[in-house]
Design a protein around this motif. Structure first.
Motif, PDB file in Angstrom:
ATOM      1  N   LEU A 144      15.449  89.807 -37.393  1.00  0.00           N
ATOM      2  CA  LEU A 144      14.256  88.965 -37.903  1.00  0.00           C
ATOM      3  C   LEU A 144      13.344  89.009 -36.660  1.00  0.00           C
ATOM      4  O   LEU A 144      11.796  89.158 -36.996  1.00  0.00           O
ATOM      5  CB  LEU A 144      14.758  87.527 -37.853  1.00  0.00           C
ATOM      6  CG  LEU A 144      13.723  86.440 -37.848  1.00  0.00           C
ATOM      7  CD1 LEU A 144      12.764  86.696 -39.155  1.00  0.00           C
ATOM      8  CD2 LEU A 144      14.370  84.882 -38.149  1.00  0.00           C
ATOM      9  N   GLY A 145      13.407  89.111 -35.532  1.00  0.00           N
ATOM     10  CA  GLY A 145      12.540  89.109 -34.467  1.00  0.00           C
ATOM     11  C   GLY A 145      11.886  90.602 -34.593  1.00  0.00           C
ATOM     12  O   GLY A 145      10.400  90.432 -34.413  1.00  0.00           O
ATOM     13  N   LEU A 146      12.620  91.706 -34.840  1.00  0.00           N
ATOM     14  CA  LEU A 146      11.787  92.746 -34.942  1.00  0.00           C
ATOM     15  C   LEU A 146      10.832  92.576 -36.226  1.00  0.00           C
ATOM     16  O   LEU A 146       9.851  93.719 -36.087  1.00  0.00           O
ATOM     17  CB  LEU A 146      12.947  94.090 -35.011  1.00  0.00           C
ATOM     18  CG  LEU A 146      12.429  95.541 -34.979  1.00  0.00           C
ATOM     19  CD1 LEU A 146      11.467  95.557 -33.818  1.00  0.00           C
ATOM     20  CD2 LEU A 146      13.245  96.545 -34.905  1.00  0.00           C
ATOM     21  N   ALA A 147      11.535  92.171 -37.345  1.00  0.00           N
ATOM     22  CA  ALA A 147      10.608  92.291 -38.679  1.00  0.00           C
ATOM     23  C   ALA A 147       9.183  91.505 -38.088  1.00  0.00           C
ATOM     24  O   ALA A 147       8.081  91.930 -39.005  1.00  0.00           O
ATOM     25  CB  ALA A 147      11.267  91.623 -39.695  1.00  0.00           C
ATOM     26  N   ALA A 148       9.387  90.466 -37.566  1.00  0.00           N
ATOM     27  CA  ALA A 148       8.102  89.600 -37.176  1.00  0.00           C
ATOM     28  C   ALA A 148       7.358  90.592 -36.187  1.00  0.00           C
ATOM     29  O   ALA A 148       6.055  90.571 -36.442  1.00  0.00           O
ATOM     30  CB  ALA A 148       8.691  88.374 -36.614  1.00  0.00           C
ATOM     31  N   ALA A 149       7.580  91.176 -35.477  1.00  0.00           N
ATOM     32  CA  ALA A 149       6.888  92.254 -34.588  1.00  0.00           C
ATOM     33  C   ALA A 149       6.540  93.199 -35.185  1.00  0.00           C
ATOM     34  O   ALA A 149       5.228  93.735 -35.045  1.00  0.00           O
ATOM     35  CB  ALA A 149       7.827  92.629 -33.243  1.00  0.00           C
ATOM     36  N   GLU A 150       7.041  93.717 -36.293  1.00  0.00           N
ATOM     37  CA  GLU A 150       6.500  94.935 -37.145  1.00  0.00           C
ATOM     38  C   GLU A 150       5.247  94.447 -37.814  1.00  0.00           C
ATOM     39  O   GLU A 150       4.254  94.942 -37.987  1.00  0.00           O
ATOM     40  CB  GLU A 150       7.511  95.532 -37.921  1.00  0.00           C
ATOM     41  CG  GLU A 150       8.775  96.354 -37.143  1.00  0.00           C
ATOM     42  CD  GLU A 150       9.631  96.739 -38.561  1.00  0.00           C
ATOM     43  OE1 GLU A 150      10.357  97.641 -37.930  1.00  0.00           O
ATOM     44  OE2 GLU A 150       9.967  96.195 -39.326  1.00  0.00           O
ATOM     45  N   LEU A 151       5.296  93.126 -38.198  1.00  0.00           N
ATOM     46  CA  LEU A 151       4.284  92.628 -39.128  1.00  0.00           C
ATOM     47  C   LEU A 151       3.151  92.422 -38.300  1.00  0.00           C
ATOM     48  O   LEU A 151       1.893  92.732 -38.507  1.00  0.00           O
ATOM     49  CB  LEU A 151       4.895  91.231 -39.602  1.00  0.00           C
ATOM     50  CG  LEU A 151       3.584  90.419 -40.523  1.00  0.00           C
ATOM     51  CD1 LEU A 151       3.131  91.284 -41.599  1.00  0.00           C
ATOM     52  CD2 LEU A 151       4.131  89.348 -40.842  1.00  0.00           C
ATOM     53  N   LEU A 152       3.314  92.058 -36.941  1.00  0.00           N
ATOM     54  CA  LEU A 152       2.103  91.691 -36.234  1.00  0.00           C
ATOM     55  C   LEU A 152       1.543  93.047 -35.549  1.00  0.00           C
ATOM     56  O   LEU A 152       0.629  93.173 -35.546  1.00  0.00           O
ATOM     57  CB  LEU A 152       2.550  91.011 -34.802  1.00  0.00           C
ATOM     58  CG  LEU A 152       3.014  89.468 -35.078  1.00  0.00           C
ATOM     59  CD1 LEU A 152       3.867  89.046 -33.711  1.00  0.00           C
ATOM     60  CD2 LEU A 152       1.830  88.717 -35.299  1.00  0.00           C
ATOM     61  N   ALA A 153       2.294  94.217 -35.453  1.00  0.00           N
ATOM     62  CA  ALA A 153       1.681  95.345 -35.106  1.00  0.00           C
ATOM     63  C   ALA A 153       1.023  95.935 -36.405  1.00  0.00           C
ATOM     64  O   ALA A 153       0.015  96.433 -35.910  1.00  0.00           O
ATOM     65  CB  ALA A 153       2.895  96.446 -35.135  1.00  0.00           C
ATOM     66  N   VAL A 154       1.479  95.967 -37.730  1.00  0.00           N
ATOM     67  CA  VAL A 154       0.612  96.387 -38.743  1.00  0.00           C
ATOM     68  C   VAL A 154      -0.557  95.561 -39.139  1.00  0.00           C
ATOM     69  O   VAL A 154      -1.875  95.826 -39.302  1.00  0.00           O
ATOM     70  CB  VAL A 154       1.328  96.384 -40.223  1.00  0.00           C
ATOM     71  CG1 VAL A 154       0.545  96.902 -41.183  1.00  0.00           C
ATOM     72  CG2 VAL A 154       2.686  97.199 -40.058  1.00  0.00           C
TER      73      VAL A 154
END
Length: 379
Positions: free
Chosen positions: A261-271
């Motif tokens: 979940l944390g990595l998915a959030a980081a991916e969204l913030l990066a995009v």
């Protein structure tokens, strides 16, 4: 609608395993990236190598980053968030620890998620309907009137309705509720990773698996810092220096899922959450434009403020359950929406509808397949 060769969002698709079908069901479970899947698998492997609790200790910095990133998306601090198992589990926790008197009146709009309303009742509270405009929006003026004349003890709001693409103005509503001293809780399960999820609410519940495209079996509860002291959270000798929100987390945890979940959030913030939200508005409009032209079907609530969720209902006697099964057999994944999803808005004898919820990487060929299936089902 772009095609597969010119789609600027193809990188989103390429970051994920190839699909075996046309995936138009992000509102149920989005497709996780290779990186998220690897993060989950790597932690499970580490648990087997060094022991679950040692692995959890080693994951603590990454989990702290995850809370911080999720807090950025939700307008909350890292210390305001606790990992739980699902959005439903989060709501159950809130109902347990928030100082609501027995038999409290909980204001909900007609479009409220049915299982949330059922949970409120099971907890001994009384759901009461809130007024909405002609398309189902709880406007600030309508909420102000309701809280002036007959205020409930709590307002519970879905940021995005689950059965159709109705987006509520949560931030404006939170300001109204605050003026009246009525707490506002927002279910952002369909909103996180989909629309702006910084709602200004007193508490939020969320899940990992939908538009954020994290793993299943993980959710969040968030409580604004000004309410921490009012939570009825018993002290735990095992965690003597832990704050009340953190104490909401279970020690018997799916740590691998939390890392995903944390990595998915980081991916969204990066995009860029704003870019994703803007694209999803386009996606929803493209879907509605396409299916509105299909004989035998109508778009449910086409005038509502909507993002990427579209529901279509039969007008020629089709059975939505059979159509959904037929589409799946043809390789097109959608969701069957029956009245239990929003019983305050959908009559119990309604035959149901199909929910279409593609993500940013949908292409024209995907919607062509959907249209062919709908046309065939209409005869």
């Amino acid at each position: 609608m772009t095609n597969a060769t010119t789609d600027p969002w193809a990188v989103w698709r390429e970051a994920r395993p190839p699909t075996r079908l046309v995936h138009l069901d992000s509102a149920s479970a989005g497709r996780s990236s290779y990186a998220v899947l690897e993060a989950v698998g790597d932690h499970l492997l580490l648990e087997a190598q060094v022991g679950g609790y040692v692995a959890a200790d080693q994951a603590a910095p990454a989990l702290d980053r995850a809370r911080a990133d999720l807090g950025r998306l939700l307008g909350l601090g890292a210390g305001d968030l606790a990992f739980v198992e699902s959005a439903t589990a989060a709501l159950d926790v809130l109902l347990d620890v928030w100082p609501l008197p027995a038999g409290s009146r909980v204001g909900v709009p007609p479009s409220a998620w049915g299982p949330n309303v059922e949970l409120v009742r099971r907890r001994g509270h009384l759901p009461v309907p809130l007024p909405v405009d002609g398309v189902g929006v709880l406007t600030p003026d309508l909420l102000d009137g309701a809280l002036t004349t007959d205020p409930p003890d709590l307002v519970l709001l879905d940021l995005v309705a689950a059965h159709r693409g109705l987006v509520q103005p949560a931030r404006e509503l939170a300001a109204v509720a605050r003026r009246h001293g009525v707490p506002l809780w927002v279910d952002v399960a369909q909103g996180l990773g989909h629309v702006d999820a910084d709602t200004g609410a007193d508490a939020v519940v969320a899940t990992s698996r939908k538009w954020l495209t994290g793993p299943r079996g993980v959710g969040l509860v968030g409580v604004a810092s000004g309410h921490h002291d009012r939570l009825r959270v018993p002290a735990r000798a095992k965690h003597p220096d832990t704050g009340p929100v953190a104490l909401l987390e279970s020690d018997e945890a799916h740590v691998a899922g939390r890392l995903g979940l944390g990595l998915a959030a980081a991916e969204l913030l990066a995009v860029g959450p704003e870019a994703v939200a803007a694209r999803l508005v386009e996606v929803g409009q493209e879907v509605r434009d396409r299916v509105a032209e299909v004989p035998g079907w109508r778009v449910v609530g086409p005038d509502a403020p909507a993002a990427a969720i579209t529901s279509v209902a039969p007008t020629a006697g089709q059975d939505p359950a059979r159509v959904r099964a037929g589409l799946l057999a043809a390789g097109v994944l959608t969701t069957l929406c029956l009245p239990w999803r929003a019983p305050g808005e959908v009559g119990e004898h309604d035959p149901g509808s199909l929910r279409v919820s593609p993500h940013v990487d949908v292409v024209g060929d995907d919607l062509d397949a959907l249209v062919r299936g709908l046309v065939a089902a209409a005869g």
